[in-house]
Design a protein around this motif. Structure first.
Motif, PDB file in Angstrom:
ATOM      1  N   UNK A   1     -31.395  87.129  -3.000  1.00 26.51           N
ATOM      2  CA  UNK A   1     -32.271  86.933  -4.149  1.00 26.51           C
ATOM      3  C   UNK A   1     -32.881  85.541  -4.050  1.00 26.51           C
ATOM      4  N   UNK A   2     -34.191  85.460  -4.075  1.00 25.83           N
ATOM      5  CA  UNK A   2     -34.880  84.193  -3.819  1.00 25.83           C
ATOM      6  C   UNK A   2     -35.301  83.531  -5.127  1.00 25.83           C
ATOM      7  N   UNK A   3     -34.928  82.253  -5.261  1.00 27.99           N
ATOM      8  CA  UNK A   3     -35.370  81.466  -6.401  1.00 27.99           C
ATOM      9  C   UNK A   3     -34.787  81.883  -7.728  1.00 27.99           C
ATOM     10  N   UNK A   4     -33.677  82.589  -7.704  1.00 27.00           N
ATOM     11  CA  UNK A   4     -33.056  83.046  -8.951  1.00 27.00           C
ATOM     12  C   UNK A   4     -31.580  83.288  -8.718  1.00 27.00           C
ATOM     13  N   UNK A   5     -30.842  83.547  -9.780  1.00 33.20           N
ATOM     14  CA  UNK A   5     -29.431  83.884  -9.659  1.00 33.20           C
ATOM     15  C   UNK A   5     -28.536  83.144 -10.612  1.00 33.20           C
ATOM     16  N   UNK A   6     -28.974  81.992 -11.138  1.00 31.23           N
ATOM     17  CA  UNK A   6     -28.106  81.195 -12.001  1.00 31.23           C
ATOM     18  C   UNK A   6     -27.770  81.918 -13.298  1.00 31.23           C
ATOM     19  N   UNK A   7     -28.697  82.712 -13.816  1.00 30.30           N
ATOM     20  CA  UNK A   7     -28.422  83.449 -15.051  1.00 30.30           C
ATOM     21  C   UNK A   7     -27.279  84.436 -14.839  1.00 30.30           C
ATOM     22  N   UNK A   8     -27.304  85.119 -13.688  1.00 28.48           N
ATOM     23  CA  UNK A   8     -26.282  86.128 -13.415  1.00 28.48           C
ATOM     24  C   UNK A   8     -24.984  85.527 -12.888  1.00 28.48           C
ATOM     25  N   UNK A   9     -25.084  84.453 -12.078  1.00 22.61           N
ATOM     26  CA  UNK A   9     -23.897  83.993 -11.357  1.00 22.61           C
ATOM     27  C   UNK A   9     -23.559  82.521 -11.565  1.00 22.61           C
ATOM     28  N   UNK A  10     -24.274  81.819 -12.422  1.00 20.48           N
ATOM     29  CA  UNK A  10     -23.911  80.446 -12.715  1.00 20.48           C
ATOM     30  C   UNK A  10     -24.509  79.438 -11.766  1.00 20.48           C
ATOM     31  N   UNK A  11     -23.864  78.296 -11.666  1.00 14.31           N
ATOM     32  CA  UNK A  11     -24.412  77.152 -10.947  1.00 14.31           C
ATOM     33  C   UNK A  11     -24.548  77.398  -9.446  1.00 14.31           C
ATOM     34  N   UNK A  12     -25.272  76.509  -8.777  1.00 15.90           N
ATOM     35  CA  UNK A  12     -25.482  76.483  -7.323  1.00 15.90           C
ATOM     36  C   UNK A  12     -26.546  77.449  -6.835  1.00 15.90           C
ATOM     37  N   UNK A  13     -27.166  78.220  -7.701  1.00 13.00           N
ATOM     38  CA  UNK A  13     -28.145  79.216  -7.255  1.00 13.00           C
ATOM     39  C   UNK A  13     -29.575  78.733  -7.470  1.00 13.00           C
ATOM     40  N   UNK A  14     -29.828  77.451  -7.210  1.00  9.61           N
ATOM     41  CA  UNK A  14     -31.172  76.911  -7.420  1.00  9.61           C
ATOM     42  C   UNK A  14     -32.150  77.552  -6.443  1.00  9.61           C
TER      43      UNK A  14
ATOM     44  N   UNK B   1     -22.431  91.519 -19.902  1.00  7.54           N
ATOM     45  CA  UNK B   1     -21.851  90.316 -20.503  1.00  7.54           C
ATOM     46  C   UNK B   1     -20.482  90.071 -19.895  1.00  7.54           C
ATOM     47  N   UNK B   2     -19.966  88.858 -20.100  1.00  6.95           N
ATOM     48  CA  UNK B   2     -18.643  88.570 -19.553  1.00  6.95           C
ATOM     49  C   UNK B   2     -18.380  87.093 -19.436  1.00  6.95           C
ATOM     50  N   UNK B   3     -17.372  86.755 -18.639  1.00  8.54           N
ATOM     51  CA  UNK B   3     -16.992  85.365 -18.444  1.00  8.54           C
ATOM     52  C   UNK B   3     -16.433  85.174 -17.039  1.00  8.54           C
ATOM     53  N   UNK B   4     -16.549  83.939 -16.522  1.00  9.94           N
ATOM     54  CA  UNK B   4     -15.993  83.594 -15.220  1.00  9.94           C
ATOM     55  C   UNK B   4     -15.243  82.272 -15.335  1.00  9.94           C
TER      56      UNK B   4
END
Length: 379
Positions: free
Chosen positions: A133-146, A343-346
């Protein structure tokens, strides 16, 4: 003459029309992606996604996991040493690109800014497909996905009505002594239990380049990996998945440091990654929470490094170990045909051990030094 030409033209048009009527159309299967944590048709995802082709790893047998991304649109793979490989997405890499395996973060608190070797600590024989996934991912998986997300999915196991046992083996050889690989796997399936296990042993020789490049020495290293994955059907609506994977690499040279940075010795004496997880999947009749996915995992990475510059009398040895415990709770909801939610938590906790020793060859003495990271640090 004109009349004859007109008859021939009409005949060709009729023939072409008849051929069009005989064409059989077939609807292609939908491409399902999971970058939003739940499988969705690719046409319904509002950002750029790339996925390896079906049977890509089986058909092409990429040498390493980073090399499996070479040629993928929008992804650039940088390799300054054969035992590494870092993917650039949207111009970003290192700790600004998130690596996932079966939905579990590989990134930890020690991932540095810039290219790293961690993607190469995943055995390509374990992987079924990769989604980028390019340029996205932080919403779904949190930090480090800039820059984006590289999600690796390992080969799954499936239940069967009858008991089945199957084995497979692969032997691979590359000329110039560049690669010797042996892989053996065993699969079992029944109505309530299914599992797979395998072992890979590999020996990489020095890379042989074309034209004026020649042999890049030292660049070869040894590697072995072990994997096991089991799925248990606890009830018609509840499934438990257990997985273990481990990869160990020894004597991995940093070719670029020896070639360009005036080092006599620069290598990873050890690169090792272990991951274990247990995942419970529960399907309910409740429309608010139709599915629950509960995952507990433990990951351990080890690095041993040796460095010595040319004409230096001091050699430095470093050792880092990171233990990561994680818990993930995810709930999938479907309120209607066009309305769903996730929804959920990590929770991830890193514990770092780090130390270093400097050996003086003239004085025959070893001095304890501070490691690359604060020892006993946590995050």
């Amino acid at each position: 003459m004109r009349f004859l030409f007109l008859i021939l033209l009409l005949s060709c048009c009729s023939l072409a029309h008849a051929q069009d009527d005989s064409v059989i159309t077939k609807q292609l299967q939908e491409v399902m992606l999971t970058t939003q944590r739940v499988p969705k048709n690719s046409i319904a995802i509002p950002y750029a996604i790339q996925k390896t082709a079906v049977n890509y790893f089986k058909d092409y047998q990429p040498r390493t996991t980073p090399e499996s991304l070479q040629g993928m649109s929008g992804v650039f793979v940088q390799k300054t040493n054969h035992g590494g490989g870092s993917a650039f997405i949207r111009g970003l890499t290192g700790n600004q690109t998130l690596l996932l395996i079966d939905g579990i973060r590989l990134n930890n608190a020690t991932y540095r800014y810039g290219p790293n070797q961690y993607l190469n600590t995943i055995d390509p024989f374990l992987i079924d497909n990769i989604e980028v996934a390019k340029g996205t991912g932080s919403v779904q998986y949190g930090t480090d996905a800039i820059g984006g997300v590289i999600h690796l999915f390992t080969k799954d196991v499936a239940f069967s009505d009858k008991k089945k046992i199957a084995g497979s083996g692969i032997v691979k050889y590359m000329s110039g002594d560049m690669e010797k690989t042996a892989r053996a796997a065993l699969n079992y399936s029944s109505s309530k239990i299914a599992f797979t296990t395998g072992v890979t042993i590999r020996k990489f020789g020095d890379l042989v380049g074309g034209d004026s490049t020649g042999k890049q020495s030292p660049s070869g290293y040894d590697e072995w990996s072990l994997n096991a994955k089991a799925k248990l059907l606890l009830s018609q609506k509840m499934t438990l998945t257990l997985s273990h994977q481990q990869l160990t690499q020894t004597d991995v040279p940093l070719y670029h440091r020896i070639r360009l940075e005036n080092f006599a010795v620069a290598q990873f004496d050890l690169q090792q990654n272990q991951l274990q997880y247990a995942r419970l999947f529960i399907r309910t009749s409740n429309p608010v929470f139709t599915e629950w996915i509960i995952t507990a995992s433990h990951q351990q990475s080890k690095e041993k490094r040796t460095n010595r510059r040319n004409n230096a009398v001091t050699q430095r040895k470093e050792f880092d170990q990171v233990n990561t415990a994680a818990f993930t709770l995810q709930a999938n909801s479907r309120f209607g045909k066009n309305w769903s939610a996730t929804s959920g938590m990590e929770l991830y906790r890193d514990k770092v051990s780090s130390d270093a020793t400097e050996n003086n060859s003239q004085q025959n003495a070893a001095v304890q030094k501070r490691g690359l990271y604060p020892d006993a640090a946590s995050y």
